[in-house]
Design a protein around this motif. Sequence first.
Motif, PDB file in Angstrom:
ATOM      1  N   PHE A   1      34.392  54.524  15.532  1.00 24.16           N
ATOM      2  CA  PHE A   1      34.644  55.447  14.426  1.00 24.16           C
ATOM      3  C   PHE A   1      36.083  55.946  14.532  1.00 24.16           C
ATOM      4  O   PHE A   1      36.361  57.069  14.954  1.00 24.16           O
ATOM      5  N   ASN A   2      37.017  55.068  14.193  1.00 23.39           N
ATOM      6  CA  ASN A   2      38.427  55.464  14.182  1.00 23.39           C
ATOM      7  C   ASN A   2      39.074  54.941  12.904  1.00 23.39           C
ATOM      8  O   ASN A   2      38.511  54.138  12.182  1.00 23.39           O
ATOM      9  N   SER A   3      40.256  55.410  12.643  1.00 23.72           N
ATOM     10  CA  SER A   3      40.902  55.081  11.367  1.00 23.72           C
ATOM     11  C   SER A   3      41.271  53.600  11.275  1.00 23.72           C
ATOM     12  O   SER A   3      41.203  53.016  10.192  1.00 23.72           O
TER      13      SER A   3
ATOM     14  N   ASN B   1      32.841  54.218   1.384  1.00 22.85           N
ATOM     15  CA  ASN B   1      33.713  55.390   1.421  1.00 22.85           C
ATOM     16  C   ASN B   1      32.914  56.674   1.605  1.00 22.85           C
ATOM     17  O   ASN B   1      33.375  57.607   2.268  1.00 22.85           O
TER      18      ASN B   1
ATOM     19  N   THR C   1      31.698  56.938   5.435  1.00 19.09           N
ATOM     20  CA  THR C   1      32.711  56.939   6.485  1.00 19.09           C
ATOM     21  C   THR C   1      33.661  58.124   6.382  1.00 19.09           C
ATOM     22  O   THR C   1      34.684  58.138   7.043  1.00 19.09           O
ATOM     23  N   LYS C   2      33.326  59.111   5.570  1.00 19.62           N
ATOM     24  CA  LYS C   2      34.191  60.278   5.446  1.00 19.62           C
ATOM     25  C   LYS C   2      34.124  61.178   6.672  1.00 19.62           C
ATOM     26  O   LYS C   2      35.127  61.724   7.099  1.00 19.62           O
ATOM     27  N   SER C   3      32.952  61.362   7.228  1.00 17.22           N
ATOM     28  CA  SER C   3      32.820  62.220   8.399  1.00 17.22           C
ATOM     29  C   SER C   3      31.835  61.594   9.384  1.00 17.22           C
ATOM     30  O   SER C   3      31.062  60.702   9.032  1.00 17.22           O
ATOM     31  N   LYS C   4      31.881  62.096  10.598  1.00 12.27           N
ATOM     32  CA  LYS C   4      30.992  61.571  11.627  1.00 12.27           C
ATOM     33  C   LYS C   4      29.535  61.895  11.327  1.00 12.27           C
ATOM     34  O   LYS C   4      28.647  61.102  11.631  1.00 12.27           O
ATOM     35  N   MET C   5      29.297  63.043  10.725  1.00 15.54           N
ATOM     36  CA  MET C   5      27.916  63.447  10.461  1.00 15.54           C
ATOM     37  C   MET C   5      27.239  62.534   9.426  1.00 15.54           C
ATOM     38  O   MET C   5      26.076  62.158   9.586  1.00 15.54           O
ATOM     39  N   THR C   6      27.954  62.151   8.379  1.00 15.39           N
ATOM     40  CA  THR C   6      27.358  61.254   7.391  1.00 15.39           C
ATOM     41  C   THR C   6      27.171  59.855   7.979  1.00 15.39           C
ATOM     42  O   THR C   6      26.203  59.171   7.658  1.00 15.39           O
TER      43      THR C   6
END
Length: 90
Positions: free
Chosen positions: A30-32, A56, A59-64
């Motif tokens: 989970f990196n850019s 999209n 992959t906006k946040s770690k929680m989603t």
Amino acid sequence: MITKMSIILMVWLSVGFIVSLKFIYIDKKFNSNFFEKARNRINASKEDEVFAIVFNLFTKSKMTFIAAITLLGIIPMILDLLATFKKQER
């Protein structure tokens, strides 16, 4: 019957949750850079706009991302194992 289904559901979600944590904190996927490469491949194909929107969104946040992988359950684990075996064959 209901207890068996609840046990199966708990195992399914537990495996998905553990795999999502593994992707984020152990494998560091989970990196850019990882998502930028995937986003470029999706945008280059221009065939499936719905897939690009869903990608999209998750992959906006770690929680989603954790929620999505948790609901997928055992499927990401199987895909990760297959990718590992393919790497070892090379």
